[in-house]
Design a protein around this motif. Structure first.
Motif, PDB file in Angstrom:
ATOM      1  N   LEU A   1      52.774 -33.187  24.764  1.00  0.00           N
ATOM      2  CA  LEU A   1      51.720 -34.170  24.324  1.00  0.00           C
ATOM      3  C   LEU A   1      50.442 -34.604  25.253  1.00  0.00           C
ATOM      4  CD1 LEU A   1      51.277 -35.938  21.683  1.00  0.00           C
ATOM      5  CD2 LEU A   1      52.760 -37.709  22.873  1.00  0.00           C
ATOM      6  N   LEU A   2      50.910 -34.649  26.491  1.00  0.00           N
ATOM      7  CA  LEU A   2      49.716 -34.529  27.318  1.00  0.00           C
ATOM      8  C   LEU A   2      48.793 -33.537  27.213  1.00  0.00           C
ATOM      9  CD1 LEU A   2      51.751 -35.893  30.517  1.00  0.00           C
ATOM     10  CD2 LEU A   2      50.372 -37.254  29.377  1.00  0.00           C
ATOM     11  N   ASP A   3      49.156 -32.242  27.072  1.00  0.00           N
ATOM     12  CA  ASP A   3      48.374 -31.145  26.778  1.00  0.00           C
ATOM     13  C   ASP A   3      47.702 -31.420  25.628  1.00  0.00           C
ATOM     14  OD1 ASP A   3      49.151 -29.877  29.048  1.00  0.00           O
ATOM     15  OD2 ASP A   3      50.605 -28.499  27.912  1.00  0.00           O
ATOM     16  N   THR A   4      48.265 -31.769  24.479  1.00  0.00           N
ATOM     17  CA  THR A   4      47.566 -32.183  23.250  1.00  0.00           C
ATOM     18  C   THR A   4      46.376 -33.125  23.474  1.00  0.00           C
ATOM     19  OG1 THR A   4      49.432 -31.749  21.984  1.00  0.00           O
ATOM     20  CG2 THR A   4      47.848 -32.859  20.834  1.00  0.00           C
ATOM     21  N   MET A   5      46.808 -34.318  24.101  1.00  0.00           N
ATOM     22  CA  MET A   5      45.924 -35.126  24.583  1.00  0.00           C
ATOM     23  C   MET A   5      44.331 -34.826  25.098  1.00  0.00           C
ATOM     24  SD  MET A   5      48.134 -38.357  26.063  1.00  0.00           S
ATOM     25  CE  MET A   5      46.991 -39.455  26.137  1.00  0.00           C
ATOM     26  N   ALA A   6      44.552 -33.678  26.073  1.00  0.00           N
ATOM     27  CA  ALA A   6      43.388 -33.312  26.749  1.00  0.00           C
ATOM     28  C   ALA A   6      42.792 -32.451  26.017  1.00  0.00           C
ATOM     29  CB  ALA A   6      43.965 -32.547  28.029  1.00  0.00           C
ATOM     30  N   GLU A   7      43.644 -31.373  25.064  1.00  0.00           N
ATOM     31  CA  GLU A   7      42.856 -30.620  24.321  1.00  0.00           C
ATOM     32  C   GLU A   7      42.030 -31.474  22.879  1.00  0.00           C
ATOM     33  OE1 GLU A   7      46.074 -28.506  22.153  1.00  0.00           O
ATOM     34  OE2 GLU A   7      46.331 -27.561  24.047  1.00  0.00           O
ATOM     35  N   ARG A   8      42.337 -32.507  22.889  1.00  0.00           N
ATOM     36  CA  ARG A   8      41.526 -33.593  21.804  1.00  0.00           C
ATOM     37  C   ARG A   8      40.679 -34.531  22.325  1.00  0.00           C
ATOM     38  NH1 ARG A   8      45.150 -34.547  16.399  1.00  0.00           N
ATOM     39  NH2 ARG A   8      45.965 -32.406  16.317  1.00  0.00           N
ATOM     40  N   GLY A   9      40.551 -34.157  23.806  1.00  0.00           N
ATOM     41  CA  GLY A   9      39.335 -35.225  24.437  1.00  0.00           C
ATOM     42  C   GLY A   9      39.854 -36.645  24.556  1.00  0.00           C
ATOM     43  N   VAL A  10      41.414 -36.748  24.660  1.00  0.00           N
ATOM     44  CA  VAL A  10      41.714 -38.143  24.727  1.00  0.00           C
ATOM     45  C   VAL A  10      42.352 -38.077  26.277  1.00  0.00           C
ATOM     46  CG1 VAL A  10      43.428 -40.008  24.379  1.00  0.00           C
ATOM     47  CG2 VAL A  10      42.247 -38.554  22.638  1.00  0.00           C
ATOM     48  N   ALA A  11      41.756 -38.831  27.242  1.00  0.00           N
ATOM     49  CA  ALA A  11      42.029 -38.486  28.837  1.00  0.00           C
ATOM     50  C   ALA A  11      43.367 -39.583  29.063  1.00  0.00           C
ATOM     51  CB  ALA A  11      40.992 -38.943  29.651  1.00  0.00           C
ATOM     52  N   PRO A  12      44.435 -39.123  29.451  1.00  0.00           N
ATOM     53  CA  PRO A  12      45.607 -39.639  29.604  1.00  0.00           C
ATOM     54  C   PRO A  12      45.310 -40.825  30.804  1.00  0.00           C
ATOM     55  CG  PRO A  12      46.197 -37.590  29.824  1.00  0.00           C
ATOM     56  CD  PRO A  12      44.685 -37.510  29.553  1.00  0.00           C
ATOM     57  N   ASP A  13      45.987 -41.806  30.815  1.00  0.00           N
ATOM     58  CA  ASP A  13      45.592 -43.000  31.759  1.00  0.00           C
ATOM     59  C   ASP A  13      46.995 -43.115  32.552  1.00  0.00           C
ATOM     60  OD1 ASP A  13      47.441 -44.326  30.120  1.00  0.00           O
ATOM     61  OD2 ASP A  13      46.086 -45.977  29.588  1.00  0.00           O
ATOM     62  N   LEU A  14      47.148 -44.198  33.477  1.00  0.00           N
ATOM     63  CA  LEU A  14      47.953 -44.502  34.392  1.00  0.00           C
ATOM     64  C   LEU A  14      49.348 -44.721  33.262  1.00  0.00           C
ATOM     65  CD1 LEU A  14      48.838 -44.882  37.257  1.00  0.00           C
ATOM     66  CD2 LEU A  14      48.511 -47.346  36.933  1.00  0.00           C
ATOM     67  N   ILE A  15      49.232 -45.511  32.375  1.00  0.00           N
ATOM     68  CA  ILE A  15      50.331 -45.433  31.334  1.00  0.00           C
ATOM     69  C   ILE A  15      50.839 -44.328  31.004  1.00  0.00           C
ATOM     70  CG2 ILE A  15      51.163 -46.372  29.170  1.00  0.00           C
ATOM     71  CD1 ILE A  15      49.140 -48.801  29.965  1.00  0.00           C
ATOM     72  N   SER A  16      50.112 -43.097  30.591  1.00  0.00           N
ATOM     73  CA  SER A  16      50.401 -42.239  29.950  1.00  0.00           C
ATOM     74  C   SER A  16      51.253 -41.388  31.217  1.00  0.00           C
ATOM     75  CB  SER A  16      49.296 -41.370  29.753  1.00  0.00           C
ATOM     76  OG  SER A  16      48.558 -41.682  28.991  1.00  0.00           O
ATOM     77  N   TYR A  17      50.675 -41.277  32.436  1.00  0.00           N
ATOM     78  CA  TYR A  17      51.453 -40.588  33.681  1.00  0.00           C
ATOM     79  C   TYR A  17      52.795 -41.519  33.613  1.00  0.00           C
ATOM     80  CZ  TYR A  17      47.267 -37.582  33.629  1.00  0.00           C
ATOM     81  OH  TYR A  17      46.337 -36.827  33.425  1.00  0.00           O
ATOM     82  N   ASN A  18      52.723 -42.578  33.920  1.00  0.00           N
ATOM     83  CA  ASN A  18      53.752 -43.325  34.370  1.00  0.00           C
ATOM     84  C   ASN A  18      55.017 -43.123  33.388  1.00  0.00           C
ATOM     85  OD1 ASN A  18      53.248 -44.472  36.788  1.00  0.00           O
ATOM     86  ND2 ASN A  18      52.548 -46.229  35.661  1.00  0.00           N
ATOM     87  N   THR A  19      54.529 -43.123  32.079  1.00  0.00           N
ATOM     88  CA  THR A  19      55.579 -42.751  30.944  1.00  0.00           C
ATOM     89  C   THR A  19      56.350 -41.250  31.003  1.00  0.00           C
ATOM     90  OG1 THR A  19      54.429 -44.520  29.506  1.00  0.00           O
ATOM     91  CG2 THR A  19      56.029 -42.768  28.344  1.00  0.00           C
ATOM     92  N   ALA A  20      55.314 -40.500  31.369  1.00  0.00           N
ATOM     93  CA  ALA A  20      55.691 -39.077  31.689  1.00  0.00           C
ATOM     94  C   ALA A  20      56.893 -39.003  32.755  1.00  0.00           C
ATOM     95  CB  ALA A  20      54.543 -38.104  31.846  1.00  0.00           C
ATOM     96  N   LEU A  21      56.357 -39.641  33.805  1.00  0.00           N
ATOM     97  CA  LEU A  21      57.307 -39.721  35.124  1.00  0.00           C
ATOM     98  C   LEU A  21      58.636 -40.168  34.583  1.00  0.00           C
ATOM     99  CD1 LEU A  21      55.013 -40.746  38.059  1.00  0.00           C
ATOM    100  CD2 LEU A  21      55.967 -38.333  37.747  1.00  0.00           C
ATOM    101  N   SER A  22      58.584 -41.392  33.879  1.00  0.00           N
ATOM    102  CA  SER A  22      59.888 -42.077  33.403  1.00  0.00           C
ATOM    103  C   SER A  22      60.728 -41.085  32.552  1.00  0.00           C
ATOM    104  CB  SER A  22      59.450 -43.427  32.600  1.00  0.00           C
ATOM    105  OG  SER A  22      60.693 -43.808  32.091  1.00  0.00           O
ATOM    106  N   ALA A  23      60.324 -40.157  31.832  1.00  0.00           N
ATOM    107  CA  ALA A  23      60.966 -39.092  31.170  1.00  0.00           C
ATOM    108  C   ALA A  23      61.583 -38.224  31.941  1.00  0.00           C
ATOM    109  CB  ALA A  23      59.938 -38.550  30.164  1.00  0.00           C
TER     110      ALA A  23
END
Length: 102
Positions: free
Chosen positions: A73-95
């Motif tokens: 999903l993080l890759d998909t965000m980048a492909e669609r031009g939606v830059a992940p933010d701190l919440i995105s990365y913290n959520t990924a780390l939590s997973a």
């Protein structure tokens, strides 16, 4: 469900706001599979997911430690031009942490 009613009965159809509210309810209920399907439905309906949409789906995935899906999903965000933010990365780390604890 309510989202289908809005999609079919509203002149303008469902907006990102409607989808985000529905995905949030799914995430709260632990229904990450349906949240992912709904994200795909957005694209089919021509509604562009925003950062809130993606972060909400990411949040639903972390509870079941779905690390592969989170990373995709993080890759998909980048492909669609939606830059992940701190919440995105913290959520990924939590997973990742949840997966490591299993």
């Amino acid at each position: 469900h309510v989202l289908n009613d809005v999609r079919t009965n509203s002149k303008s159809g469902a907006s990102v706001f409607h989808y985000n509210a529905y995905i949030r309810a799914l995430a709260t209920a632990g229904e990450w599979q349906v949240a992912l399907t709904t994200l795909q439905q957005m694209a089919a309906d021509g509604v562009e997911p925003d950062l809130l949409t993606y972060n909400t789906v990411l949040s639903s995935l972390r509870y079941d430690a779905e690390v592969d899906r989170v990373l995709m999903l993080l890759d998909t965000m980048a492909e669609r031009g939606v830059a992940p933010d701190l919440i995105s990365y913290n959520t990924a780390l939590s997973a990742c942490q949840r997966a490591a604890d299993r």
